[in-house]
Design a protein around this motif. Structure first.
Motif, PDB file in Angstrom:
ATOM      1  N   VAL A 123       2.661   6.179  -7.320  1.00 53.87           N
ATOM      2  CA  VAL A 123       1.811   7.555  -8.088  1.00 53.87           C
ATOM      3  C   VAL A 123       2.501   8.282  -7.923  1.00 53.87           C
ATOM      4  O   VAL A 123       2.520   9.918  -8.817  1.00 53.87           O
ATOM      5  CB  VAL A 123       0.573   7.270  -7.157  1.00 53.87           C
ATOM      6  N   LEU A 124       3.557   9.144  -6.749  1.00 52.92           N
ATOM      7  CA  LEU A 124       3.819  10.350  -6.885  1.00 52.92           C
ATOM      8  C   LEU A 124       4.818  10.514  -7.124  1.00 52.92           C
ATOM      9  O   LEU A 124       5.151  11.862  -8.150  1.00 52.92           O
ATOM     10  CB  LEU A 124       4.253  10.401  -4.743  1.00 52.92           C
ATOM     11  N   ALA A 158       4.269  15.757  -2.804  1.00 49.20           N
ATOM     12  CA  ALA A 158       3.371  15.535  -2.104  1.00 49.20           C
ATOM     13  C   ALA A 158       2.381  15.414  -2.551  1.00 49.20           C
ATOM     14  O   ALA A 158       1.832  15.375  -3.408  1.00 49.20           O
ATOM     15  CB  ALA A 158       3.005  17.098  -0.376  1.00 49.20           C
ATOM     16  N   PHE A 159       1.423  14.583  -0.902  1.00 56.34           N
ATOM     17  CA  PHE A 159      -0.547  14.506  -1.941  1.00 56.34           C
ATOM     18  C   PHE A 159      -0.927  15.086  -2.488  1.00 56.34           C
ATOM     19  O   PHE A 159      -1.754  15.200  -2.611  1.00 56.34           O
ATOM     20  CB  PHE A 159      -0.762  13.386  -1.267  1.00 56.34           C
ATOM     21  N   VAL A 160      -0.856  16.326  -1.359  1.00 58.31           N
ATOM     22  CA  VAL A 160      -2.215  17.619  -1.530  1.00 58.31           C
ATOM     23  C   VAL A 160      -1.752  18.530  -2.126  1.00 58.31           C
ATOM     24  O   VAL A 160      -0.182  18.203  -1.770  1.00 58.31           O
ATOM     25  CB  VAL A 160      -2.809  17.853   0.013  1.00 58.31           C
ATOM     26  N   GLY A 178       1.498   4.250  -3.109  1.00 62.68           N
ATOM     27  CA  GLY A 178       1.594   5.442  -3.350  1.00 62.68           C
ATOM     28  C   GLY A 178       2.319   6.370  -3.812  1.00 62.68           C
ATOM     29  O   GLY A 178       2.194   7.552  -3.581  1.00 62.68           O
ATOM     30  N   VAL A 179       3.671   5.869  -2.904  1.00 56.39           N
ATOM     31  CA  VAL A 179       5.028   6.204  -3.577  1.00 56.39           C
ATOM     32  C   VAL A 179       4.867   6.557  -4.939  1.00 56.39           C
ATOM     33  O   VAL A 179       6.143   7.240  -5.848  1.00 56.39           O
ATOM     34  CB  VAL A 179       5.950   5.984  -2.928  1.00 56.39           C
ATOM     35  N   VAL A 202       0.680  -0.866   0.067  1.00 55.86           N
ATOM     36  CA  VAL A 202       0.224   0.324   0.363  1.00 55.86           C
ATOM     37  C   VAL A 202       0.608   1.104  -0.010  1.00 55.86           C
ATOM     38  O   VAL A 202       0.703   2.482  -0.762  1.00 55.86           O
ATOM     39  CB  VAL A 202      -0.717   0.241   1.827  1.00 55.86           C
ATOM     40  N   PHE A 203       1.916   1.596   0.714  1.00 57.34           N
ATOM     41  CA  PHE A 203       2.953   2.185   1.065  1.00 57.34           C
ATOM     42  C   PHE A 203       3.772   2.367  -0.382  1.00 57.34           C
ATOM     43  O   PHE A 203       4.022   4.175  -0.971  1.00 57.34           O
ATOM     44  CB  PHE A 203       3.838   1.851   1.789  1.00 57.34           C
ATOM     45  N   LEU A 247       4.055  10.383 -11.161  1.00 53.20           N
ATOM     46  CA  LEU A 247       3.381  12.370 -11.350  1.00 53.20           C
ATOM     47  C   LEU A 247       4.229  13.571 -10.900  1.00 53.20           C
ATOM     48  O   LEU A 247       3.988  14.645 -11.205  1.00 53.20           O
ATOM     49  CB  LEU A 247       1.979  12.560 -10.737  1.00 53.20           C
ATOM     50  N   ARG A 296       5.314  14.016  -8.233  1.00 48.24           N
ATOM     51  CA  ARG A 296       5.292  15.442  -7.174  1.00 48.24           C
ATOM     52  C   ARG A 296       5.558  14.985  -5.601  1.00 48.24           C
ATOM     53  O   ARG A 296       6.454  14.174  -5.531  1.00 48.24           O
ATOM     54  CB  ARG A 296       3.384  15.132  -7.122  1.00 48.24           C
TER      55      ARG A 296
END
Lengths: 177, 174
Positions: A167-168, A175-177, A164-165, A160-161, A171, A173
């Motif tokens: 996808v960051l 940070a997520f937000v 997320g990383v 799961v971790f 993209l 980026r």
């Protein structure tokens, strides 16, 4: 099989078919969410509440929201057709695949059969007999997940971790937000 | 959700105003609705509580970190649907969200390696010299999983909502 189980099963199969054949993506997402909800109900009926909770929260809840959000970012091609066109070749392959899967069904033990390897197995009985003494949690599913198979669960959390990383990173980026 | 300048022109021909979910040029998916905002305001604390309950109580009833984390993460998504994605994005702290994700996994790893410090095997909860160490260890692990899952779900939601920027138009937009 009770009437309730049969109804839910028909509903689930209907939703799955709708997900496959609908042309409009929004309808597909809604049908897919209904499918997940039906499957979650089925898990409850089969007395697997842990799985049902996951299916309801992730399948029917979060995935639907994420799909809707993705679709909102795209443009919708105009179409007159309501159903997807199904090629005969695809249909034949699917029917064959379904046939192969259905052939395994008679080999499955009946639901709740006391003589089935899952119920009478050595491993199952070891967990049922020792889980509370060794791990002090009453839910044997949690005992297996977090204690006996804790290393696997650590792997799942890492997956799961990592997702997320990843996808960051893709993209670009920080940070997520 | 702001509308994207790069799709001006072409996409307006191809979009269908029939479905308000799909993006059109003069319309964003967010609709400010008093009913939705009030409902979310009332329901959100209960959902967060349910998420924490499922996480904590997963040891004794159905549930666990993955399910509870998902439910807890949904609260932020609900807020975003009710009050708009941009205001919620501004309200969230990016560092804290990333920290939540990392701390969750590190809790799991920490408990695993901590057991080795006390002379046990990796993730051997009863190696800790506390009473009911297994139970508390499992609860902490579930909380850690929940934190990671909730953070990732919230993060993926905002990443998807933001989309990505490219200098060149996408191929299928011609």
């Amino acid at each position: 099989m009770t009437l309730l189980e049969a109804t839910v099963l028909v509903f689930v199969i209907g939703c799955a078919l709708a997900t496959a054949v609908f042309r409009d993506i929004l309808s597909v997402i809604v049908a897919s969410a209904a499918y997940s909800l039906g499957i979650a109900t089925l898990w409850v009926l089969l007395q697997a509440p842990d799985v049902a909770l996951t299916e309801a929260a992730v399948g029917a809840g979060i995935m639907t929201l994420l799909f809707l959000l993705t679709v909102a970012k795209t443009v919708n091609p105009t179409t007159d057709r309501f159903f997807e066109r199904i090629r005969p070749r695809t249909f034949v392959v699917l029917v064959c695949f379904l046939g192969v899967l259905l052939m395994t069904v008679p080999a499955l033990p009946a639901i709740g059969d006391a003589g089935s390897p899952v119920v009478g197995g050595e491993v199952t009985n070891y967990y049922l007999d020792n889980a509370y003494e060794q791990t002090e949690v009453e839910n044997v599913v949690t005992a297996v997940l977090a204690a006996y198979r804790g290393f696997d669960t650590l792997g799942e959390a890492a997956v799961v971790f990592t997702a997320g990383v990843a996808v960051l990173l893709v993209l670009r980026r920080e940070a997520f937000v | 959700m702001s509308h994207d300048e790069s799709t001006d022109g072409e996409s307006s021909i191809r979009t269908q105003p029939r479905n308000s979910v799909f993006r059109t040029e003069d319309q964003t998916p967010y609709v400010e609705s008093t009913i939705i905002m009030t409902t979310v305001r009332v329901v959100a604390p209960f959902i967060l509580t349910l998420g924490l309950f499922v996480m904590f109580h997963g040891a004794d009833s159905a549930g666990g970190g993955f399910q509870g984390g998902t439910i807890a993460g949904t609260v932020v998504l609900l807020l975003a649907f009710a009050f708009g994605i941009e205001p919620v994005r501004d309200w969230l702290n990016a560092d804290r969200l990333l920290g939540l994700v990392a701390v969750g996994l590190l809790t799991f790893l920490g408990i695993g390696f901590g057991a080795m410090l006390f002379g046990g095997a990796f993730l051997q909860y009863n190696a800790y010299p506390y009473s009911h160490a297994s139970k508390y260890g499992i609860e902490l692990v579930e909380l850690g999983i929940g934190a990671t899952v909730a953070g990732i779900i919230t993060g993926l939601f905002f990443l998807l909502a933001a989309g990505f920027e490219t200098d060149e138009p996408m191929e299928d937009e011609q």
